[in-house]
Design a protein around this motif. Structure first.
Motif, mmCIF file in Angstrom:
data_model
loop_
_atom_site.group_PDB
_atom_site.id
_atom_site.type_symbol
_atom_site.label_atom_id
_atom_site.label_comp_id
_atom_site.label_asym_id
_atom_site.label_seq_id
_atom_site.Cartn_x
_atom_site.Cartn_y
_atom_site.Cartn_z
ATOM 1 N N ARG A 44 0.829 -1.207 0.000
ATOM 2 C CA ARG A 44 0.000 0.000 0.000
ATOM 3 C C ARG A 44 0.862 1.255 0.000
ATOM 4 N N VAL A 45 1.953 1.238 0.751
ATOM 5 C CA VAL A 45 2.837 2.406 0.790
ATOM 6 C C VAL A 45 3.497 2.628 -0.569
ATOM 7 N N VAL A 46 4.010 1.550 -1.173
ATOM 8 C CA VAL A 46 4.684 1.667 -2.466
ATOM 9 C C VAL A 46 3.696 2.083 -3.550
ATOM 10 N N ARG A 47 2.492 1.541 -3.510
ATOM 11 C CA ARG A 47 1.485 1.921 -4.512
ATOM 12 C C ARG A 47 1.210 3.419 -4.483
ATOM 13 N N SER A 48 1.020 3.978 -3.295
ATOM 14 C CA SER A 48 0.738 5.412 -3.206
ATOM 15 C C SER A 48 1.909 6.244 -3.714
ATOM 16 N N THR A 49 3.132 5.782 -3.487
ATOM 17 C CA THR A 49 4.310 6.495 -3.986
ATOM 18 C C THR A 49 4.399 6.417 -5.503
ATOM 19 N N VAL A 50 4.147 5.234 -6.050
ATOM 20 C CA VAL A 50 4.238 5.031 -7.497
ATOM 21 C C VAL A 50 3.141 5.809 -8.231
ATOM 22 N N LEU A 51 1.967 5.950 -7.625
ATOM 23 C CA LEU A 51 0.892 6.703 -8.262
ATOM 24 C C LEU A 51 1.309 8.137 -8.559
ATOM 25 N N SER A 52 2.128 8.718 -7.688
ATOM 26 C CA SER A 52 2.613 10.076 -7.942
ATOM 27 C C SER A 52 3.824 10.086 -8.867
ATOM 28 N N LEU A 53 4.688 9.064 -8.758
ATOM 29 C CA LEU A 53 5.885 9.028 -9.590
ATOM 30 C C LEU A 53 5.578 8.772 -11.061
ATOM 31 N N ARG A 54 4.532 7.986 -11.350
ATOM 32 C CA ARG A 54 4.249 7.602 -12.733
ATOM 33 C C ARG A 54 3.877 8.798 -13.602
ATOM 34 N N GLU A 55 3.525 9.927 -13.005
ATOM 35 C CA GLU A 55 3.168 11.120 -13.766
ATOM 36 C C GLU A 55 4.358 12.050 -13.967
ATOM 37 N N LYS A 56 5.528 11.680 -13.474
ATOM 38 C CA LYS A 56 6.698 12.542 -13.590
ATOM 39 C C LYS A 56 7.252 12.520 -15.015
ATOM 40 N N GLU A 57 8.084 13.545 -15.294
ATOM 41 C CA GLU A 57 8.621 13.698 -16.646
ATOM 42 C C GLU A 57 9.549 12.551 -17.035
ATOM 43 N N PHE A 58 10.315 12.020 -16.082
ATOM 44 C CA PHE A 58 11.266 10.972 -16.447
ATOM 45 C C PHE A 58 10.554 9.682 -16.885
ATOM 46 N N VAL A 59 9.343 9.449 -16.365
ATOM 47 C CA VAL A 59 8.575 8.287 -16.810
ATOM 48 C C VAL A 59 8.051 8.513 -18.229
ATOM 49 N N GLU A 60 7.573 9.728 -18.488
ATOM 50 C CA GLU A 60 7.117 10.043 -19.844
ATOM 51 C C GLU A 60 8.264 9.953 -20.841
ATOM 52 N N ALA A 61 9.444 10.394 -20.417
ATOM 53 C CA ALA A 61 10.612 10.310 -21.302
ATOM 54 C C ALA A 61 10.974 8.858 -21.582
ATOM 55 N N ALA A 62 10.891 8.010 -20.569
ATOM 56 C CA ALA A 62 11.201 6.592 -20.768
ATOM 57 C C ALA A 62 10.208 5.947 -21.728
ATOM 58 N N ARG A 63 8.924 6.317 -21.605
ATOM 59 C CA ARG A 63 7.914 5.789 -22.532
ATOM 60 C C ARG A 63 8.216 6.248 -23.967
ATOM 61 N N ALA A 64 8.586 7.521 -24.102
ATOM 62 C CA ALA A 64 8.855 8.061 -25.432
ATOM 63 C C ALA A 64 10.047 7.380 -26.087
ATOM 64 N N LEU A 65 10.985 6.916 -25.270
ATOM 65 C CA LEU A 65 12.160 6.234 -25.799
ATOM 66 C C LEU A 65 11.906 4.748 -26.057
ATOM 67 N N GLY A 66 10.683 4.293 -25.786
ATOM 68 C CA GLY A 66 10.328 2.915 -26.082
ATOM 69 C C GLY A 66 10.608 1.922 -24.976
ATOM 70 N N ALA A 67 10.797 2.401 -23.737
ATOM 71 C CA ALA A 67 11.066 1.493 -22.619
ATOM 72 C C ALA A 67 9.833 0.645 -22.333
ATOM 73 N N SER A 68 10.044 -0.618 -22.016
ATOM 74 C CA SER A 68 8.939 -1.521 -21.694
ATOM 75 C C SER A 68 8.389 -1.195 -20.310
ATOM 76 N N ASP A 69 7.185 -1.711 -20.041
ATOM 77 C CA ASP A 69 6.579 -1.483 -18.722
ATOM 78 C C ASP A 69 7.459 -2.035 -17.604
ATOM 79 N N ALA A 70 8.005 -3.226 -17.817
ATOM 80 C CA ALA A 70 8.855 -3.833 -16.786
ATOM 81 C C ALA A 70 10.085 -2.977 -16.519
#
Length: 302
Positions: free
Chosen positions: A177-203
Motif C-alpha cells: 500500500r505504501v509503495v502503490r501510493s508512492t508510485v501513483l505520484s511518480l508515474r506522472e513525472k517527466e522521467f517516466v514520460e521520457a522513458a515511454r517516449a524512448l520505447g522502454a517496456s513497462d517492466a
C-alpha cells in the motif's frame, strides 16, 4: 592582452567560494550520518548482530551443553547466570538473539520484496489491475495475523524458517500500500514520460525507474518490519507456537522463564532487555532513514 591570454591567473575575489555538487545519495547519507540517535542505534544494532553470530564460536559453552552449575546467578564464569538444568544463559541468549534476528530479517526481506513489486505494479497500471491487486492486499490486511500464524506455526514443527515465511506472507500488504501510493505520484513525472517516449517496456519502467525512486519509503518500511518481526516472533514463542526446543529464541527464553521471575529473574529480564534493545535501535534507525529520505529535503545543491 588580457590576464588570461598572458597565462596569468586572476586573483580570487574576497568572499568568493565554490560549492561542490552533491547527488541525492550523498545528501541522504549526509543527513543520516548527522542523525545522532540513528547512528548510535546503528552501532548498537551492529554490535548485537556481531555478538549473536560470532560470539557462539568464541564462547566456551554451547547453548545445548549442560553444566554442573544449576540456577547460578550472573558471575564471571556465567555472565548471564544459568537455568535450573544447568544451561549457560549467556550461550542461550546468543543463540536466541541469532534465531530472532534471522526470523526478523527474513520477514523484512520477504515482505519488502513482495510488497514493493506488488504495489509498484498496481500503482503503475491503475484501473482494473490496481483494483484487483489492492483488493487482494486488503484481504490479506483483514486476516488475523496471530490466529493464522498460530495455526500454521503449530504445524511447522517450530522451524524458524517457516515461522518467518508465515509472518512475511501476512505482512507484505502493508508495504504494498505504501509503495502503490508512492508510485501513483511518480508515474506522472517527466522521467517516466521520457522513458515511454524512448520505447522502454513497462517492466523496465517499473524496475529501473519507479522502484529506485521509491527506495526511501521501501527502506523505511523494511526497518519497521524488522522490529515488527522481532516482536511478533516473541509473542508467538511466548504463547508456545514459535521456535521449539532444542532450538531457542528470545521469545522462547522469556516464555520459559516467566515462572522463575521471582527466583531466577536474570533468566527473564536479560532476554527481555535484548528484545527491547533490538526493537528500539531498529525504530531509531528507521526514524533516521525517514528524516534522511524526507522528500522536502531532497534538493541537489549546485
Amino acid at each position: 592582452m588580457t590576464d588570461t591570454e598572458a597565462g596569468t591567473q586572476r586573483p580570487r575575489v574576497a568572499g568568493e567560494f565554490t560549492v561542490r555538487q552533491r547527488t541525492q545519495t550523498q545528501l541522504v547519507l549526509r543527513r543520516f550520518l548527522r542523525h545522532r540517535a540513528a547512528m548510535i542505534s546503528l552501532a548498537v544494532f551492529l554490535l548485537i548482530v556481531l555478538w549473536a553470530f560470532v560470539g557462539p564460536h568464541l564462547w566456551h559453552y554451547s547453548y545445548r551443553k549442560y553444566t554442573p552449575d544449576n540456577s547460578q546467578p550472573p558471575s564471571w564464569k556465567h555472565p548471564f547466570g544459568t537455568d535450573a538444568s544447568g544451561y549457560d544463559a549467556y550461550a542461550q541468549i546468543m543463540r536466541g538473539t541469532q534465531t530472532s534476528l534471522k526470523i526478523a530479517i527474513l520477514i523484512a526481506l520477504g515482505s519488502t520484496l513482495v510488497g514493493a513489486v506488488w504495489g509498484a505494479v498496481a500503482g503503475f497500471y491503475r484501473g482494473f489491475v490496481d483494483a484487483v491487486m489492492m483488493r487482494v492486499a486488503d484481504l490479506v490486511l483483514t486476516l488475523p495475523l496471530f490466529a493464522i500464524a498460530l495455526v500454521i506455526s503449530s504445524r511447522s514443527g517450530g522451524s524458524w524458517y517457516w515461522i518467518a515465511v508465515v509472518i512475511a506472507g501476512l505482512t507484505w500488504a502493508y508495504v504494498a500500500r505504501v509503495v502503490r501510493s508512492t508510485v501513483l505520484s511518480l508515474r506522472e513525472k517527466e522521467f517516466v514520460e521520457a522513458a515511454r517516449a524512448l520505447g522502454a517496456s513497462d517492466a523496465r519502467i517499473i524496475f529501473r525507474h519507479l522502484l529506485p525512486n521509491a527506495l526511501g519509503p521501501i527502506i523505511v518500511n523494511a526497518t519497521v518490519l524488522v522490529a515488527t518481526g522481532i516482536l511478533t516472533e516473541t509473542a508467538l514463542s511466548f504463547l508456545g507456537f514459535g521456535v521449539q526446543p532444542p532450538d531457542t529464541s528470545l521469545g522462547l527464553l522469556v516464555a520459559q522463564a516467566q515462572t522463575a521471575v521471582d527466583t531466577r529473574p536474570w533468566l527473564f529480564y536479560i532476554p527481555g532487555a535484548f528484545i527491547i534493545a533490538i526493537a528500539l535501535t531498529i525504530n531509531f534507525i528507521g526514524d533516521g532513514l525517514r528524516d534522511a529520505f524526507d522528500p522536502r529535503q531532497q534538493r541537489v545543491r549546485q
